[in-house]
Design a protein around this motif. Structure first.
Motif, short mmCIF file in Angstrom:
data_model
loop_
_atom_site.label_atom_id
_atom_site.label_comp_id
_atom_site.label_asym_id
_atom_site.label_seq_id
_atom_site.Cartn_x
_atom_site.Cartn_y
_atom_site.Cartn_z
N GLU A 86 0.84 -1.21 0.00
CA GLU A 86 0.00 0.00 0.00
C GLU A 86 0.87 1.26 0.00
O GLU A 86 0.55 2.25 -0.67
N GLU A 87 1.97 1.21 0.73
CA GLU A 87 2.91 2.34 0.79
C GLU A 87 3.48 2.64 -0.61
O GLU A 87 3.59 3.81 -1.01
N ILE A 88 3.80 1.59 -1.35
CA ILE A 88 4.37 1.77 -2.70
C ILE A 88 3.32 2.30 -3.67
O ILE A 88 3.59 3.21 -4.47
N ILE A 89 2.11 1.79 -3.59
CA ILE A 89 1.03 2.31 -4.45
C ILE A 89 0.82 3.80 -4.16
O ILE A 89 0.65 4.61 -5.09
N ALA A 90 0.88 4.17 -2.89
CA ALA A 90 0.65 5.58 -2.49
C ALA A 90 1.69 6.51 -3.10
O ALA A 90 1.35 7.61 -3.57
N VAL A 91 2.97 6.10 -3.13
CA VAL A 91 3.99 7.00 -3.68
C VAL A 91 3.88 7.08 -5.22
O VAL A 91 4.19 8.12 -5.80
N PHE A 92 3.44 6.01 -5.85
CA PHE A 92 3.19 6.09 -7.30
C PHE A 92 2.00 7.01 -7.59
O PHE A 92 1.99 7.74 -8.58
N ALA A 93 1.01 6.98 -6.70
CA ALA A 93 -0.18 7.83 -6.89
C ALA A 93 0.14 9.31 -6.75
O ALA A 93 -0.62 10.16 -7.23
N GLU A 94 1.28 9.65 -6.15
CA GLU A 94 1.71 11.06 -6.07
C GLU A 94 2.28 11.53 -7.40
O GLU A 94 2.31 12.74 -7.68
N ARG A 95 2.75 10.60 -8.24
CA ARG A 95 3.42 10.95 -9.50
C ARG A 95 2.61 10.60 -10.74
O ARG A 95 2.92 11.07 -11.83
N TYR A 96 1.61 9.72 -10.56
CA TYR A 96 0.83 9.21 -11.69
C TYR A 96 -0.66 9.24 -11.36
O TYR A 96 -1.05 9.20 -10.18
N ALA A 97 -1.48 9.28 -12.43
CA ALA A 97 -2.91 9.02 -12.27
C ALA A 97 -3.07 7.50 -12.31
O ALA A 97 -2.99 6.89 -13.38
N VAL A 98 -3.23 6.90 -11.13
CA VAL A 98 -3.13 5.45 -10.99
C VAL A 98 -4.48 4.76 -11.10
O VAL A 98 -5.47 5.21 -10.51
N THR A 99 -4.51 3.67 -11.85
CA THR A 99 -5.63 2.74 -11.86
C THR A 99 -5.10 1.40 -11.37
O THR A 99 -4.08 0.92 -11.88
N VAL A 100 -5.76 0.82 -10.38
CA VAL A 100 -5.30 -0.44 -9.81
C VAL A 100 -6.23 -1.58 -10.21
O VAL A 100 -7.45 -1.48 -10.06
N GLU A 101 -5.62 -2.64 -10.75
CA GLU A 101 -6.37 -3.86 -11.09
C GLU A 101 -5.74 -5.03 -10.32
O GLU A 101 -4.53 -5.07 -10.14
#
Length: 320
Positions: free
Chosen positions: A282-297
């Motif tokens: 979850e921590e790693i997804i959060a830091v990517f979400a600061e730099r990208y418009a993230v969609t998680v599948e």
């Protein structure tokens, strides 16, 4: 509308904690609750710094050998990887109260090796030298009655005492594909070698590798969350690389990310080794979400429902 570049994250499922790791951590936590700190733990309970540090904060004291533990009534826990027979013997000779957190699937390999030895067979262990699980399994048998094979080349060099009286067992956290190749080489050279009734590589290792195989060929990069000394995590990174993922990295925390590895990435796979908690994913997804418009599948390849009981001493206390 976000100006951030788009990124699709494909989460492998299953990932992260397996039943054996979950049980081992529970054993330490229950011992701390019941008996209070300190609770001594021989070797890292599981190979994950975040888990070890969180247990230290609650009062667990980690040692590499029992000789580091002072005379004490405090509980001593053996790690999930298993220990040589000499360790419980030493604990008993010092009247230590010990709790064995060895994964039941590792204990199964120990019992198989002991049974083969009892039946007069020379035992071959497929595994990685120096890994605590391998040290523990080899330590179940007298020296010289069990031999370690790490590669297909080792098979060609191996000279058993009696080629017609062999059996093999394996470390539980190996690459499924690499182990298959070694077993093929063993059976080609020693057709009478006895195999385990059921594959020694554990269900969780197999399932996590299969999930990576399903995701890694379709993404620009793959992150494996896990420790560098975690065998099953290292194997996940290798599997991703082998099935053609251009970038495959093993990291412990989001702070370990080298962003240059992800330049131009539009799709990312994430998995976690069997001793890595979900909070790190979850921590790693959060830091990517600061730099990208993230969609998680989520890409699920298996359901896991296995759970293992904690030792009787802790079950009894918990029931009270």
């Amino acid at each position: 509308m976000s100006d951030l570049p788009r990124l699709t994250i494909k989460l492998c499922a299953p990932r992260g904690f397996c039943a054996g790791v979950d049980r081992a951590i529970q054993i330490v936590e229950l011992a701390l609750e019941r008996y209070g700190p300190p609770v001594y733990v021989r070797h890292e309970i599981v190979h994950n710094r975040f888990v070890v540090d969180s247990l230290k904060a609650k009062g667990a004291v980690f040692v590499e050998e029992l000789s580091e533990i002072p005379e004490t009534d405090a509980p001593v826990v053996f790690s999930a990887h298993g220990v040589p027979k000499a360790v419980p013997s030493e604990a008993a000779s010092r009247n230590m109260f010990y709790l064995d957190a060895t994964c039941p699937l590792v204990s199964k390999v120990h019992k198989e090796a002991q049974l083969h030895h009892k039946r007069g067979r020379e035992v071959v262990l497929i595994g990685h030298a120096g890994h605590p699980e391998v040290v523990g399994t080899m330590g179940q048998l007298p020296e010289g009655t069990i031999s370690l094979i790490e590669t297909v080349d080792d098979v060609a060099r191996f000279e058993p005492r009696d080629a017609g009286n062999l059996a093999w067992v394996s470390q539980t956290t190996l690459s499924v594909d690499d182990t298959h190749a070694i077993v093929e080489a063993l059976t080609a050279r020693f057709p009478e070698i006895v195999s385990p009734h059921k594959d020694d590589i554990c269900y969780a290792t197999t399932n996590r590798q299969e999930a990576v195989k399903a995701v890694a060929p379709d993404v620009d990069a793959m992150i494996v969350v896990g420790a560098p000394n975690s065998s099953n995590s290292q194997r996940l990174r290798e599997v991703a690389e082998r099935v053609g993922c251009p970038v495959s990295v093993l990291i412990q925390r989001a702070s370990d990310l080298d962003w240059s590895d992800f330049d131009g990435v539009r799709s990312l796979g994430i998995t976690a080794g069997a001793s890595a908690p979900e909070t790190l994913v979850e921590e790693i997804i959060a830091v990517f979400a600061e730099r990208y418009a993230v969609t998680v599948e989520t890409v699920r390849t298996a359901e896991e429902t296995i759970a293992f009981n904690v030792p009787r001493e802790l079950r009894t206390e918990a029931a009270e």
